[in-house]
Write a protein that holds these residues in place. Structure first.
Motif, PDB file in Angstrom:
ATOM      1  N   LEU A  20      45.837  23.558  41.792  1.00 43.90           N
ATOM      2  CA  LEU A  20      44.975  23.338  40.636  1.00 43.90           C
ATOM      3  C   LEU A  20      45.789  23.033  39.376  1.00 43.90           C
ATOM      4  O   LEU A  20      46.709  23.767  39.035  1.00 43.90           O
ATOM      5  N   PRO A  21      45.451  21.955  38.656  1.00 44.18           N
ATOM      6  CA  PRO A  21      46.197  21.606  37.448  1.00 44.18           C
ATOM      7  C   PRO A  21      45.688  22.370  36.238  1.00 44.18           C
ATOM      8  O   PRO A  21      45.152  21.805  35.293  1.00 44.18           O
ATOM      9  N   ILE A  22      45.833  23.689  36.246  1.00 45.12           N
ATOM     10  CA  ILE A  22      45.366  24.507  35.145  1.00 45.12           C
ATOM     11  C   ILE A  22      46.411  24.507  34.024  1.00 45.12           C
ATOM     12  O   ILE A  22      47.596  24.680  34.269  1.00 45.12           O
ATOM     13  N   ILE A  23      45.940  24.323  32.802  1.00 42.26           N
ATOM     14  CA  ILE A  23      46.825  24.384  31.652  1.00 42.26           C
ATOM     15  C   ILE A  23      46.620  25.718  30.954  1.00 42.26           C
ATOM     16  O   ILE A  23      45.501  26.100  30.626  1.00 42.26           O
ATOM     17  N   GLY A  24      47.702  26.457  30.721  1.00 44.33           N
ATOM     18  CA  GLY A  24      47.618  27.688  29.953  1.00 44.33           C
ATOM     19  C   GLY A  24      46.962  28.829  30.687  1.00 44.33           C
ATOM     20  O   GLY A  24      46.189  29.579  30.093  1.00 44.33           O
ATOM     21  N   VAL A  25      47.259  29.031  31.962  1.00 45.12           N
ATOM     22  CA  VAL A  25      46.706  30.154  32.693  1.00 45.12           C
ATOM     23  C   VAL A  25      47.199  31.455  32.087  1.00 45.12           C
ATOM     24  O   VAL A  25      48.371  31.607  31.769  1.00 45.12           O
ATOM     25  N   GLN A  26      46.296  32.409  31.936  1.00 44.47           N
ATOM     26  CA  GLN A  26      46.584  33.644  31.249  1.00 44.47           C
ATOM     27  C   GLN A  26      47.573  34.510  32.011  1.00 44.47           C
ATOM     28  O   GLN A  26      47.511  34.656  33.219  1.00 44.47           O
ATOM     29  N   ALA A  27      48.520  35.105  31.288  1.00 48.85           N
ATOM     30  CA  ALA A  27      49.390  36.132  31.854  1.00 48.85           C
ATOM     31  C   ALA A  27      48.797  37.474  31.465  1.00 48.85           C
ATOM     32  O   ALA A  27      48.623  37.772  30.285  1.00 48.85           O
ATOM     33  N   ALA A  28      48.457  38.293  32.445  1.00 51.54           N
ATOM     34  CA  ALA A  28      47.743  39.533  32.178  1.00 51.54           C
ATOM     35  C   ALA A  28      48.696  40.701  32.024  1.00 51.54           C
ATOM     36  O   ALA A  28      49.264  41.183  32.996  1.00 51.54           O
ATOM     37  N   ALA A  30      51.687  43.479  30.963  1.00 47.07           N
ATOM     38  CA  ALA A  30      53.125  43.570  31.228  1.00 47.07           C
ATOM     39  C   ALA A  30      53.458  43.168  32.653  1.00 47.07           C
ATOM     40  O   ALA A  30      54.597  42.838  32.962  1.00 47.07           O
ATOM     41  N   GLN A  31      52.477  43.194  33.537  1.00 44.78           N
ATOM     42  CA  GLN A  31      52.736  42.845  34.925  1.00 44.78           C
ATOM     43  C   GLN A  31      52.847  41.342  35.123  1.00 44.78           C
ATOM     44  O   GLN A  31      53.227  40.882  36.180  1.00 44.78           O
ATOM     45  N   SER A  32      52.511  40.567  34.094  1.00 44.98           N
ATOM     46  CA  SER A  32      52.605  39.098  34.138  1.00 44.98           C
ATOM     47  C   SER A  32      51.840  38.520  35.319  1.00 44.98           C
ATOM     48  O   SER A  32      52.318  37.629  36.009  1.00 44.98           O
ATOM     49  N   GLN A  33      50.665  39.035  35.564  1.00 44.96           N
ATOM     50  CA  GLN A  33      49.839  38.486  36.620  1.00 44.96           C
ATOM     51  C   GLN A  33      49.266  37.145  36.186  1.00 44.96           C
ATOM     52  O   GLN A  33      48.948  36.933  35.027  1.00 44.96           O
ATOM     53  N   PRO A 205      27.405  42.232  36.509  1.00 44.49           N
ATOM     54  CA  PRO A 205      26.398  41.168  36.402  1.00 44.49           C
ATOM     55  C   PRO A 205      26.303  40.598  34.991  1.00 44.49           C
ATOM     56  O   PRO A 205      26.319  41.320  34.004  1.00 44.49           O
ATOM     57  N   LYS A 206      26.254  39.250  34.963  1.00 47.53           N
ATOM     58  CA  LYS A 206      26.152  38.474  33.722  1.00 47.53           C
ATOM     59  C   LYS A 206      27.387  38.576  32.834  1.00 47.53           C
ATOM     60  O   LYS A 206      27.361  38.092  31.693  1.00 47.53           O
ATOM     61  N   GLN A 207      28.457  39.184  33.359  1.00 50.28           N
ATOM     62  CA  GLN A 207      29.697  39.270  32.596  1.00 50.28           C
ATOM     63  C   GLN A 207      30.863  38.619  33.344  1.00 50.28           C
ATOM     64  O   GLN A 207      31.422  37.644  32.868  1.00 50.28           O
ATOM     65  N   ARG A 208      31.202  39.147  34.503  1.00 54.50           N
ATOM     66  CA  ARG A 208      32.276  38.527  35.269  1.00 54.50           C
ATOM     67  C   ARG A 208      32.341  39.114  36.675  1.00 54.50           C
ATOM     68  O   ARG A 208      31.935  40.249  36.921  1.00 54.50           O
ATOM     69  N   LEU A 209      32.858  38.296  37.573  1.00 53.60           N
ATOM     70  CA  LEU A 209      33.196  38.707  38.928  1.00 53.60           C
ATOM     71  C   LEU A 209      34.707  38.589  39.048  1.00 53.60           C
ATOM     72  O   LEU A 209      35.284  37.558  38.684  1.00 53.60           O
ATOM     73  N   VAL A 210      35.361  39.637  39.531  1.00 53.24           N
ATOM     74  CA  VAL A 210      36.813  39.632  39.663  1.00 53.24           C
ATOM     75  C   VAL A 210      37.192  39.583  41.139  1.00 53.24           C
ATOM     76  O   VAL A 210      36.798  40.449  41.925  1.00 53.24           O
ATOM     77  N   LEU A 211      37.946  38.554  41.505  1.00 56.10           N
ATOM     78  CA  LEU A 211      38.504  38.428  42.844  1.00 56.10           C
ATOM     79  C   LEU A 211      40.006  38.646  42.771  1.00 56.10           C
ATOM     80  O   LEU A 211      40.658  38.174  41.840  1.00 56.10           O
ATOM     81  N   VAL A 212      40.568  39.357  43.744  1.00 59.34           N
ATOM     82  CA  VAL A 212      42.004  39.599  43.803  1.00 59.34           C
ATOM     83  C   VAL A 212      42.527  39.161  45.166  1.00 59.34           C
ATOM     84  O   VAL A 212      41.759  38.975  46.109  1.00 59.34           O
ATOM     85  N   ASP A 225      46.905  35.542  41.011  1.00 57.89           N
ATOM     86  CA  ASP A 225      46.787  36.943  41.401  1.00 57.89           C
ATOM     87  C   ASP A 225      45.340  37.416  41.303  1.00 57.89           C
ATOM     88  O   ASP A 225      44.893  38.218  42.111  1.00 57.89           O
ATOM     89  N   GLU A 226      44.644  36.923  40.296  1.00 54.64           N
ATOM     90  CA  GLU A 226      43.239  37.254  40.116  1.00 54.64           C
ATOM     91  C   GLU A 226      42.467  36.013  39.696  1.00 54.64           C
ATOM     92  O   GLU A 226      43.002  35.134  39.035  1.00 54.64           O
ATOM     93  N   ILE A 227      41.198  35.981  40.074  1.00 55.13           N
ATOM     94  CA  ILE A 227      40.282  34.957  39.586  1.00 55.13           C
ATOM     95  C   ILE A 227      39.121  35.681  38.917  1.00 55.13           C
ATOM     96  O   ILE A 227      38.460  36.505  39.551  1.00 55.13           O
ATOM     97  N   HIS A 228      38.908  35.383  37.651  1.00 55.44           N
ATOM     98  CA  HIS A 228      37.786  35.953  36.917  1.00 55.44           C
ATOM     99  C   HIS A 228      36.707  34.876  36.821  1.00 55.44           C
ATOM    100  O   HIS A 228      36.898  33.866  36.140  1.00 55.44           O
ATOM    101  N   VAL A 229      35.608  35.080  37.509  1.00 51.31           N
ATOM    102  CA  VAL A 229      34.497  34.133  37.504  1.00 51.31           C
ATOM    103  C   VAL A 229      33.529  34.578  36.408  1.00 51.31           C
ATOM    104  O   VAL A 229      32.904  35.634  36.505  1.00 51.31           O
ATOM    105  N   ILE A 230      33.423  33.755  35.362  1.00 51.27           N
ATOM    106  CA  ILE A 230      32.709  34.159  34.148  1.00 51.27           C
ATOM    107  C   ILE A 230      31.474  33.279  33.957  1.00 51.27           C
ATOM    108  O   ILE A 230      31.605  32.074  33.730  1.00 51.27           O
ATOM    109  N   PRO A 231      30.268  33.842  34.038  1.00 51.86           N
ATOM    110  CA  PRO A 231      29.058  33.034  33.860  1.00 51.86           C
ATOM    111  C   PRO A 231      28.770  32.775  32.377  1.00 51.86           C
ATOM    112  O   PRO A 231      28.608  33.712  31.596  1.00 51.86           O
TER     113      PRO A 231
END
Length: 308
Positions: A20-28, A30-33, A205-212, A225-231
């Motif tokens: 995936l050509p994602i620009i600026g993926v978040q580092a979460a 101190a663990q730098s996920q 619900p209505k906030q986010r789904l977290v996949l690891v 490392d994680e995907i946050h699915v945000i509606p």
């Protein structure tokens, strides 16, 4: 389909996340996920593959359930073996497969087996369930189980698009027979067992789904490392969120495309992908005020406009 980054790539399989050509993926923290914050236009309603309601649910199904084959990363639309170690169409109506060993369901439901494949596919065409996507498997007669990991898909007739329109897609996702039967034969937003590059962590619900990442997954790993699915239903709100750095991936409104294409926000990449979307036209032919001639003219006008 106009995107800040291509949703089509996401849909081609969780293994494709590495491309995936994602620009600026978040580092979460101190663990730098590496966290992908992925906006969808609606919240989850049904994650049972043949009963899914919206495209975002299909994206999640891609990440948490295995399929015999999946699309390769990129825009080639070529398929490759996924849960299948071997798969071959031996004649017009028979497709032999052998699963990779060691694919494990979550929640202690054991390995993925050929019996799970049989259950998943034949369940779609069970008339008692009336699955909305049953026509994806309209050519299916049954699945023969040879041993724990092997079997044969038997078709009623030759169906050329099977390798593009069915097998790599969500209706051909494999679910756990034991887990689904233990859940009563159906499920909605809480899959009883999953197996894929990612697994369910939490859902607000209505906030986010977290996949690891699923630590037991032995296939190609996902990039994140994680995907946050945000509606976020409103496209304008999503545009503001991604420009503020709160998202990594979203679709955009057609009205904003020209501006975003000509003046892309700093740190973001704008990709334009034409869609093979369908439009439904309903005509009230029972109204006596509408003659057959007027109906035909209205339909032809709609067709002409759509072709421009």
């Amino acid at each position: 389909m106009n995107q800040f980054t291509t949703r089509r790539t996401f849909m081609k399989g969780a293994a494709a996340l590495s491309a995936l050509p994602i620009i600026g993926v978040q580092a979460a923290g101190a663990q730098s996920q590496k966290v992908l914050r992925y906006r969808v236009f609606t919240d989850m309603q049904v994650l049972d593959p043949p009963f899914r309601v919206t495209a975002p649910e299909g994206d999640v199904i891609t990440a948490i359930f295995p399929r015999l084959v999946s699309f390769e990363p990129g825009d080639s639309w070529k398929w490759r073996p996924d849960a299948a170690e071997e798969i071959e169409q031996t004649d017009d109506t028979h497709i032999r497969f052998k699963l990779r060993q060691g694919l494990k369901w979550t929640n202690g439901f054991g390995e993925v087996t050929a019996e799970d494949v049989k259950y998943s596919f034949e369940r779609v065409i069970d008339p008692k369930l009336e699955a909305p996507y049953k026509d994806d498997w309209a050519a299916l007669d049954h699945v023969e189980v040879t041993d724990t990991y092997s079997g044969t898909i038997v078709l009623k007739e030759y169906f050329a698009p099977l390798w593009w329109s069915t097998l790599p897609w969500n209706t051909a996702a494999i679910i756990s027979k034991k887990a689904t039967e233990a859940a009563g034969g159906r499920f909605t937003t809480q899959p009883p067992a999953t197996c894929g590059p990612y697994m369910w962590k939490e859902w607000q619900p209505k906030q986010r789904l977290v996949l690891v990442r699923d630590p037991d997954w032995t296939g190609a790993p996902g990039e994140f490392d994680e995907i946050h699915v945000i509606p976020i239903e409103d496209e304008k709100a999503a545009e503001i969120a991604i420009q503020a750095g709160d998202l990594d991936f979203t679709g955009t409104s057609l009205s904003s495309l020209a501006t975003l294409r000509d003046q892309p926000p700093q740190g973001l990449k704008v990709l334009e992908k034409p869609s093979l979307a369908y439009a439904w036209l309903g005509m009230n032919t029972e109204n006596p005020a509408l003659s057959d001639v007027r109906v035909r003219k209205a339909i032809q006008k709609a067709i002409d406009v759509d072709m421009i």
